[in-house]
Design an enzyme around this catalytic site. Sequence first.
Site, PDB file in Angstrom:
ATOM      1  CB  SER A 283       1.856   5.950   6.329  1.00  0.00           C
ATOM      2  OG  SER A 283       0.767   5.641   5.352  1.00  0.00           O
TER       3      SER A 283
ATOM      4  CG  ASN B 139      -2.026   1.008   1.189  1.00  0.00           C
ATOM      5  OD1 ASN B 139      -1.827   1.963   0.482  1.00  0.00           O
ATOM      6  ND2 ASN B 139      -2.985   0.944   1.901  1.00  0.00           N
ATOM      7  CG  ASP B 140       2.176   3.071   3.717  1.00  0.00           C
ATOM      8  OD1 ASP B 140       0.725   3.375   3.521  1.00  0.00           O
ATOM      9  OD2 ASP B 140       2.647   2.959   4.971  1.00  0.00           O
ATOM     10  CB  VAL B 141       6.112   0.566  -1.067  1.00  0.00           C
ATOM     11  CG1 VAL B 141       6.517   0.505   0.380  1.00  0.00           C
ATOM     12  CG2 VAL B 141       5.113  -0.707  -1.717  1.00  0.00           C
TER      13      VAL B 141
END
Length: 460
Positions: A425, A384-386
Site C-alpha cells: 500500500s 506489513n499492511d496486513v
Amino acid sequence: MTPVVVELLYILAIALFALSLKWMSEVKTSRFANWAAMTGMAVAIAGTLIAYQIQRIDLLIAAVLVGILVGAPIGLKVSMTAVPQRTAISQACGSLAVALVGVAEYFNRVPDLDVFTMSVLGGEIILGFLTFTGSCIAFMKLQGLISGRPYVYKGRNVVTIAILGLAVAFTIYLVLNPSQQAVLPIMIFLALLVGFNLVMGIGGADMPTVIATLNSFAGLSAAALGFVLNNKILIVAGALDGSSGLILAIIMSQAMNRSFTNILFGSVGKTLKGGEAAQTGRTVQQYSAEDVAIVLEGAKSVIIAPGYGMGVAQAQFIVKELADTLQKIGVDVKFAIHPVAGRMPGHMNVLLAEANVSYDQLWEMEKINPLFPQADVAIVVGANDVTNPAARDKPDSPLYGMPILDVDKAKTIVFIKRGRGTGFSGVDNDLFYLQNTMMVFGDAKQVMTDLVTELKKRTG
Ligand code: NAP
C-alpha cells in the site's frame, strides 16, 4: 457406440472438474483437487480425440512433445513466489490458442455464418485477444521486465472503454456482413489494444486480481467457442473457469476492501514510494536476533504472522524450525493467516504447507484475532499492511476498512524485515514506533536462522 463413449467421457471429465473446484477450497483436499483436475483434462482430451477425426497424428504428437518439453521444466523449476507470473503466461498462451481457433473457424465457415454463430465467434475472438495482451503485460510486470507502476495518462479509462466500444461496433458490422473479411484484423487489433491499455494502467501488486479477472475472460471465451464448435465439454469447462475466476477476483478485492472497479480503473500504486516510513523522522527500537531469543525463552504463547517478505526470502522452512524449537521448550505456537497476505490468494498456506507446517497450526484471521491479547509475543515475518492499524483508525488511509491481524494486542510485537520499507500500500505502519515493538532488520531467512541458532544455544 462412439458418441455414447464420448458423452460418458465428457460427463466424467465435467464431474472431475467440479470436484476439483470443490476440493480446492480446503487445504487438506487441495492435492486431490489437482489430481482430479489433471485426470479430468486427460479424460476430456481422450474424449475429444475419439470424437473428432484426427487426420494428422504426427502434428498432434509433435504438439504434445513441445508442450511437455516446455511445460515440464517450468513446472518443476518455478518458485512459489513466481506462481502469479507463471499463471499469467500460461493464461496468455491458452487465450491466444482459443482466439486463434476462433479465427480459424471464421475462415473455415465464411460466408456461411448465421447471426448467432458470428456473434458468439466475435465475442470469443475479442475476449481471447484482449486476454492475451492483458496476460502478457501482467506477466511482464510481475516478472519485473517492465515497471510495476501503473502507466496512467489523462482519460485512460475513457480511451480503454472507447477502444472496446469500437471493437464491439466492428463485431456488430461483421455479424451483419460476415463476408467482409477485412474487418476481422481491425477487430483483433482493437481487442489487443484494449488488453494492453487496461492492464498497463494497473499497478503490479494488483496483478493477481487482474489475472483472476482475465482468467474469467479466457473461460468465457472458451465457453463461447464451445457453442460454435458444439462441444459440450468446452462450454462447461469454460463456464466453470469463467465463474471461478470472477468469484476469486471478487473475494480478493473484498479482502483488500477495494471495489472491483477501483482495481481495474483506479490505477492504485502510481504514487507509492518505497521506504516512506524512513522519512517520517520517528525513531524505532532496533534489536538483534539474540534479544528476541531472550524474550521468546520466557514466552508461553507465540503467534507468528507471516507475509510477503517471508515468501521473498524463502524463510518458511526456518520459520517452521523456529516453531518446532519453541514447541520443544513448551511454548504454544500458532500461525496467523491473513486472507491477502503475500501476493496471491492462499500464498501463506502454500508456503507453510511446503515447509510441512501442520494445518491445525494455521489459524484464519477471524479465529486468531481474539487470541492476540493472550499472546506473549507476535512475530511478524515479512508482513506489513496486513498488520497496519491505519486500516482500523485512519479513514484517509488507502488501507482503511481492510480487516487486519490484531498483532498490536499482543504483549510484545517483533517485526522481522529488511528496513523501514513500506508494504504494497506504500503507507507507514505506526506499529513500528510502539514501545513494545522490537524491530529486527535483515533478510527474513537470515534473521530467523540467527534467531533459531541463538534459541537452540540458550535452551540446549
Ligand atoms: P506487504 O504489506 O507487501 O509487506 C511486505 C514487507 O515485507 C515489506 O514491508 C518489506 O519491508 C518486507 N520484505 C520484503 N522482502 C523481504 C525480505 N527478503 N526479508 C524480510 N522482509 C522483507 O505484505 P503483506 O503484509 O503480506 O500484505 C500483502 C499486501 O499485498 C496487502 O496490501 C494486500 O492487499 C496486497 N495484495 C495481496 C494479494 C493477495 O492475493 N494476497 C493480491 C494483491 C495485493 P522491507 O522492504 O523493509 O524489508
